[in-house]
Enzyme design. Structure first.
Site, PDB file in Angstrom:
ATOM      1  N   ASP A  90      90.285   2.123 -41.236  1.00  0.00           N
ATOM      2  CA  ASP A  90      89.499   2.336 -42.445  1.00  0.00           C
ATOM      3  C   ASP A  90      88.251   3.129 -42.049  1.00  0.00           C
ATOM      4  O   ASP A  90      87.903   3.195 -40.861  1.00  0.00           O
ATOM      5  CB  ASP A  90      89.139   0.976 -43.057  1.00  0.00           C
ATOM      6  CG  ASP A  90      88.243   1.108 -44.270  1.00  0.00           C
ATOM      7  OD1 ASP A  90      88.580   1.894 -45.172  1.00  0.00           O
ATOM      8  OD2 ASP A  90      87.195   0.431 -44.308  1.00  0.00           O
ATOM      9  N   ASP A 102      84.842   3.844 -44.410  1.00  0.00           N
ATOM     10  CA  ASP A 102      83.552   3.332 -44.885  1.00  0.00           C
ATOM     11  C   ASP A 102      83.414   1.844 -44.572  1.00  0.00           C
ATOM     12  O   ASP A 102      84.238   1.030 -44.984  1.00  0.00           O
ATOM     13  CB  ASP A 102      83.419   3.559 -46.388  1.00  0.00           C
ATOM     14  CG  ASP A 102      83.392   5.031 -46.740  1.00  0.00           C
ATOM     15  OD1 ASP A 102      82.296   5.608 -46.783  1.00  0.00           O
ATOM     16  OD2 ASP A 102      84.470   5.613 -46.956  1.00  0.00           O
ATOM     17  N   ASP A 144      87.358  -3.495 -43.321  1.00  0.00           N
ATOM     18  CA  ASP A 144      86.177  -4.323 -43.593  1.00  0.00           C
ATOM     19  C   ASP A 144      86.143  -4.957 -44.971  1.00  0.00           C
ATOM     20  O   ASP A 144      85.214  -5.719 -45.267  1.00  0.00           O
ATOM     21  CB  ASP A 144      84.914  -3.469 -43.435  1.00  0.00           C
ATOM     22  CG  ASP A 144      84.705  -2.508 -44.600  1.00  0.00           C
ATOM     23  OD1 ASP A 144      83.672  -2.587 -45.275  1.00  0.00           O
ATOM     24  OD2 ASP A 144      85.600  -1.680 -44.849  1.00  0.00           O
TER      25      ASP A 144
END
Length: 246
Positions: free
Chosen positions: A17, A19, A196
């Site tokens: 991932d 961001d 996240d």
């Protein structure tokens, strides 16, 4: 979770991932940029793994190419709504989903009446960011509820870190990762996925089912292992790259 996150072997494949995982969250998506050091690091990791690296993001792939320019990697964008199987190809361009037009118009009005709220149109999905106005969360959800009901069960609204993502249920990071795992570059490798947020959870579960390694970054979601923040992710990748090139 508090133990040191193990480094993968050189025969793994890596899904990342962006961001909140590789790069710190910014107040607006357009302000996100990758440092030269991060680009060089990802290029090194990609070379070490023979191209078995893919970015798995909620952003369109065209945005990822801008952030990491001139580096271009295999990628899935818009939570699996876009996918680029070969790094040397340009970003795919999907047409806007007209079923989202009423939601687009309503959320653009909402953002214009609530300074600090940002509407992001991803053509086949959209995101409403309220990092600049946290108190807008409740009225935003209230405004979204009837719009989601009108869209029907094929779409859902996923809460993230100061953002609500609206996307088709058929688009998942798990499905995108599964498609990559069928490619020759990723086959017969142990998968590792770092993410996240809530939209990464289905990817974690798939990776675990495939006897791979799931790594959460930050405290929002759970996985087999945890890194504290994007800086810790970059340090972990640097250690992995250094180990492989010795």
């Amino acid at each position: 979770m508090n133990r040191q996150v193990p480094l993968p072997s050189a025969d793994c494949c890596l899904f990342l991932d962006v961001d909140g995982t590789l790069i710190e969250l910014s107040s607006h998506p357009s302000q996100t940029a990758a440092s030269r050091a991060l680009k060089d690091l990802l290029m090194m990791v990609n070379d070490v793994l023979g191209g078995a690296v893919a970015l798995i993001s909620g952003r369109p792939i065209a945005d990822l190419d801008t952030i990491f320019f001139p580096l271009r990697l295999r990628a899935a964008g818009i939570h699996g709504g876009e996918r680029r199987e070969h790094a040397d190809r340009p970003a795919p361009r999907v047409p806007p989903d007209p079923r989202l037009d009423p939601l687009r118009a309503s959320m653009q009005r909402f953002a214009s009446h609530h300074p600090g709220v940002e509407f992001e149109d991803k053509r086949i999905a959209c995101a409403i960011h309220y990092r600049g106005r946290p108190q807008a969360q409740a009225p935003l959800q209230q405004a979204l509820d009837p719009l989601m009901a009108a869209l029907g069960g094929q779409y859902h609204a996923l809460p993230g870190n100061m953002v609500i993502e609206v996307k088709p249920r058929a688009f998942t990071k798990a499905h995108a990762i599964e498609q990559f795992l069928a490619q020759p570059a990723f086959q017969h490798r142990r998968p590792v996925f770092l993410g996240d947020d809530i939209t990464d959870i289905d990817g974690f579960r798939l990776i675990e089912q495939r006897h791979g390694t799931s790594i959460a970054v930050g405290e929002r979601v759970d996985a087999q292992w945890r890194l504290a923040d994007p800086a810790a992710t970059r340090s972990w990748l640097s250690e992995f790259a250094a180990t492989c090139v010795r």
